[in-house]
Design a protein around this motif. Structure first.
Motif, PDB file in Angstrom:
ATOM      1  N   ARG A  45      -9.452   0.678  11.509  1.00 16.99           N
ATOM      2  CA  ARG A  45      -8.314   1.145  12.293  1.00 16.99           C
ATOM      3  C   ARG A  45      -7.091   0.511  11.661  1.00 16.99           C
ATOM      4  O   ARG A  45      -6.931  -0.707  11.668  1.00 16.99           O
ATOM      5  CB  ARG A  45      -8.458   0.727  13.752  1.00 16.99           C
ATOM      6  CG  ARG A  45      -7.327   1.251  14.626  1.00 16.99           C
ATOM      7  CD  ARG A  45      -7.639   1.140  16.113  1.00 16.99           C
ATOM      8  NE  ARG A  45      -7.883  -0.210  16.564  1.00 16.99           N
ATOM      9  CZ  ARG A  45      -7.029  -0.925  17.308  1.00 16.99           C
ATOM     10  NH1 ARG A  45      -5.886  -0.405  17.696  1.00 16.99           N
ATOM     11  NH2 ARG A  45      -7.341  -2.146  17.676  1.00 16.99           N
ATOM     12  N   GLY A  58     -12.863  -0.376  13.436  1.00 14.13           N
ATOM     13  CA  GLY A  58     -12.648   0.919  14.053  1.00 14.13           C
ATOM     14  C   GLY A  58     -13.406   1.990  13.305  1.00 14.13           C
ATOM     15  O   GLY A  58     -14.032   1.717  12.282  1.00 14.13           O
ATOM     16  N   ASP A  59     -13.333   3.209  13.806  1.00 11.82           N
ATOM     17  CA  ASP A  59     -14.086   4.313  13.219  1.00 11.82           C
ATOM     18  C   ASP A  59     -13.224   5.319  12.474  1.00 11.82           C
ATOM     19  O   ASP A  59     -13.710   6.356  12.045  1.00 11.82           O
ATOM     20  CB  ASP A  59     -14.885   5.041  14.303  1.00 11.82           C
ATOM     21  CG  ASP A  59     -16.056   4.205  14.786  1.00 11.82           C
ATOM     22  OD1 ASP A  59     -16.636   3.463  13.978  1.00 11.82           O
ATOM     23  OD2 ASP A  59     -16.382   4.288  15.987  1.00 11.82           O
TER      24      ASP A  59
END
Length: 141
Positions: A45, A58-59
């Motif tokens: 992220r 994060g993804d």
């Protein structure tokens, strides 16, 4: 301190260390100590920290560029620029390894060192497309 980086290792740069980035550290001869390569992706992220980006867990599919070390003697100066210290509690960034991905998010089989932001990102704006603009940087040091 993170593990030793060696000649031939890959790094992924996503902010001020990208070739041509505004705010890049003039004292680091990245082109002389390694080779810039193709763009790549990684998961995280990305946030705007006020003139430079940071990446935390994060993804999001984030953008970076590969850089292969020829002269590992530059790595301590890179760590110093990113405020990596011997104590992870005081480091602004941590140098860790991440898997590299292609544009679709599939693993390439490569891993690279990356400077991972080591502070809270509360109150910082996300970079929606995960791609730090070359012209957005400001000198940190």
């Amino acid at each position: 301190m993170p593990g030793a980086a060696a000649s031939g290792d890959l790094f992924v740069f996503y902010g001020l260390l990208k070739q041509g980035a505004a705010g890049a550290p003039a004292a680091l001869d990245l082109a002389g100590a390694g080779d810039f390569g193709a763009p790549c992706r990684f998961r995280g992220r990305m946030v705007d920290l006020g003139g430079f980006p940071g990446v935390v867990a994060g993804d999001m599919l984030c953008h970076g560029v590969r850089w292969r070390v020829r002269d590992a003697g530059i790595v301590p100066a890179m760590d110093a620029f990113e405020d990596v210290t011997e104590d992870p509690a005081t480091s602004l960034y941590l140098r860790v390894r991440v898997p590299l991905l292609d544009d679709a998010g599939a693993a390439t089989g490569e891993t690279a060192w990356i400077y991972w932001y080591n502070r809270s990102v509360d109150g910082h704006n996300p970079i929606a497309d995960g791609n730090w603009p070359l012209d957005a940087g400001k000198t940190r040091k």
